[in-house]
Each structure stands twice: as structure tokens, then as C-alpha cells.
Design a protein around this motif. Sequence first.
Motif, short mmCIF file in Angstrom:
data_model
loop_
_atom_site.label_atom_id
_atom_site.label_comp_id
_atom_site.label_asym_id
_atom_site.label_seq_id
_atom_site.Cartn_x
_atom_site.Cartn_y
_atom_site.Cartn_z
N CYS A 210 40.05 35.30 35.15
CA CYS A 210 39.12 36.14 35.41
C CYS A 210 39.80 37.12 36.56
CB CYS A 210 37.79 35.59 36.20
SG CYS A 210 36.90 34.66 35.01
N ASP A 211 39.55 38.51 36.36
CA ASP A 211 40.11 39.41 37.16
C ASP A 211 41.73 39.43 37.69
OD1 ASP A 211 37.36 39.99 37.65
OD2 ASP A 211 37.11 38.60 39.22
N ALA A 212 42.23 38.88 36.59
CA ALA A 212 43.80 38.82 36.91
C ALA A 212 44.42 40.20 36.79
CB ALA A 212 44.47 37.89 36.09
N GLY A 213 43.85 41.08 36.07
CA GLY A 213 44.47 42.34 35.78
C GLY A 213 43.98 43.55 36.86
N ILE A 214 43.15 43.27 37.87
CA ILE A 214 42.63 44.16 38.66
C ILE A 214 43.81 44.47 39.72
CG2 ILE A 214 41.10 44.64 40.60
CD1 ILE A 214 39.19 42.91 39.23
N LEU A 215 44.10 45.80 39.86
CA LEU A 215 44.97 46.38 40.63
C LEU A 215 44.15 47.58 41.76
CD1 LEU A 215 48.06 47.05 38.38
CD2 LEU A 215 47.85 45.09 39.88
N VAL B 254 40.05 42.39 33.45
CA VAL B 254 39.88 43.25 34.72
C VAL B 254 38.50 42.87 34.96
CG1 VAL B 254 41.40 45.21 34.14
CG2 VAL B 254 39.00 45.23 33.17
N VAL B 255 37.64 41.80 34.46
CA VAL B 255 36.56 41.22 34.88
C VAL B 255 36.43 39.97 34.76
CG1 VAL B 255 35.14 43.47 34.14
CG2 VAL B 255 35.36 41.61 32.52
N ALA C 237 34.43 39.50 25.62
CA ALA C 237 35.66 39.15 26.28
C ALA C 237 36.89 40.02 25.70
CB ALA C 237 35.79 37.53 26.07
N ALA C 238 36.82 40.41 24.41
CA ALA C 238 38.05 41.18 23.94
C ALA C 238 38.22 42.51 24.62
CB ALA C 238 37.88 41.27 22.37
N VAL C 239 37.13 43.03 24.83
CA VAL C 239 37.34 44.53 25.56
C VAL C 239 37.50 44.52 26.98
CG1 VAL C 239 35.69 45.62 23.71
CG2 VAL C 239 34.92 44.96 25.90
N SER C 240 37.49 43.24 27.59
CA SER C 240 37.72 42.91 28.78
C SER C 240 39.22 43.00 29.15
CB SER C 240 36.86 41.98 29.56
OG SER C 240 35.42 41.87 29.26
N LEU C 241 39.83 42.77 28.20
CA LEU C 241 41.29 42.03 28.45
C LEU C 241 42.13 43.45 28.01
CD1 LEU C 241 41.23 38.97 26.36
CD2 LEU C 241 41.87 39.13 28.51
#
Length: 228
Positions: free
Chosen positions: A141-146, A173-174, A218-222
Motif C-alpha cells: 500500500c502507498d509505496a509509490g507515493i512521492l 499510490v493508494v 487494484a490494477a489501476v492503482s499500480l
Amino acid sequence: MVVVPPGRLHTIPWALLPALGDRAFSVAPSAGAWMRAHAAPPPGRRHVTLARGPGLVTDGAEVPLVAEMYDDVTVLSGAEATAGRVLSALDGAWLAHIAAHGRFRADSPLFSSLRMHDGPLTVYDFEQLRRAPYRLVLSSCDAGILAPAGADELLGLVSSLLPLGTAGIIASVVPLNDHAVVPLMVSVHRCLRAGQSLAEAMYSVRQDATGDPAQQAAAVSLLTLGAG
């Protein structure tokens, strides 16, 4: 397509836009960062590192399934999946996949982390790598947030990896649905095994997930970050 957005728009679910829903794309912090990632040479040894942290609803169920797809693979789970051992296994890997709880620290982005057996694996830990993994998939979760900092700097869990040699990263990003993400991650690796880039793999996964609402969300969150 390569998307280079303003800092505050960097990590939104870009795949939700109709113009991007039907094409492979990656997101980069700058054109220069994309060019450096694109030019990053892969390691000569195609070693794969897989790790899963504690407390996941599915216990990182994709990890043993993905492990069966590769020959030269290191799997770390349970008490073996400590921050130090995972970091050591990531160093110079051709491909890495981590299934773990992710935490983004808006108040201090460099302390954003992945939860390992003995505690957090933070941005500061990643900066100790001699060479970051060439490709990295984060089922977290949230690992791509910058978070934007200053004029053009972005800080977060994956911010230190592109300058260290990572060509591409898949990260969310979520928050993610643990059950929905398992088949998606297995599909990503099938696509990578078939020779697709990270961006192409995520495009294929998004197309295949259209029949299941949870998997589609989930797919569109990546996002694919970097050159893919």
C-alpha cells in the motif's frame, strides 16, 4: 507513453484517465530521470529476489507462486525477511518483488517504509545499496507515493532507487486490496517472463482485470515509475 507531471500530480492513478487506459505508459519525475533509467544497464546475472513481510491478509500469497517461475531466485519470508537480509538480497538484483505493508510518512517522506519481520525498511536503508535492483515490484500500500519538496524534488519510498540504477518500479499510490492484488502480481510476472517491459506488463494486467471490479481497482492503482 511517458508521463512527466508536475510534482503534486506525480502519483495519482493515471490509468483512470481515458486517454491512458488503453495504452502502456510510465511516469517519471523528469525527462532526464527517464533517460537515465532507460539507459541503466541490466546486471549480467538474472537473479530474482522475492520477499514478504508480516501481517498481510494473504501472507503474501503471490510470492511462492512467482518463485516457481524463475530459476535463479532467493525467497525471504517469516523470520528470514529481516530488513537487513532483504536489503542485502536486493543489492544488484535483476528483478525484485516485495509483498509487505507499506507506510507513507507525509510528515517525513524519507521515513516512509516497508514492514519487515524485525521492523521497517526505510528510504534511508535503500540509500545504502551499492546498486539498486534493476526492476522492482512492490505489492504494498502507498509505496509509490512521492511528496514534492522544494522546486523539483520528489521524496518517498522509491525516490532513492532511480538514481541508484533502478530502471523501473511498479508500485501503488493508494491502499491495496490484499486478495485482489495476488492474481495481478502473478500476471505481472507472467508478462515479464514473456519479455514485456513493466509498462507493457501493467497494460496487459489492466486489460485482463476488466471482468473483476476488485482486481480492476487494484490494477489501476499500480503505477510504472521510471523507464519500465
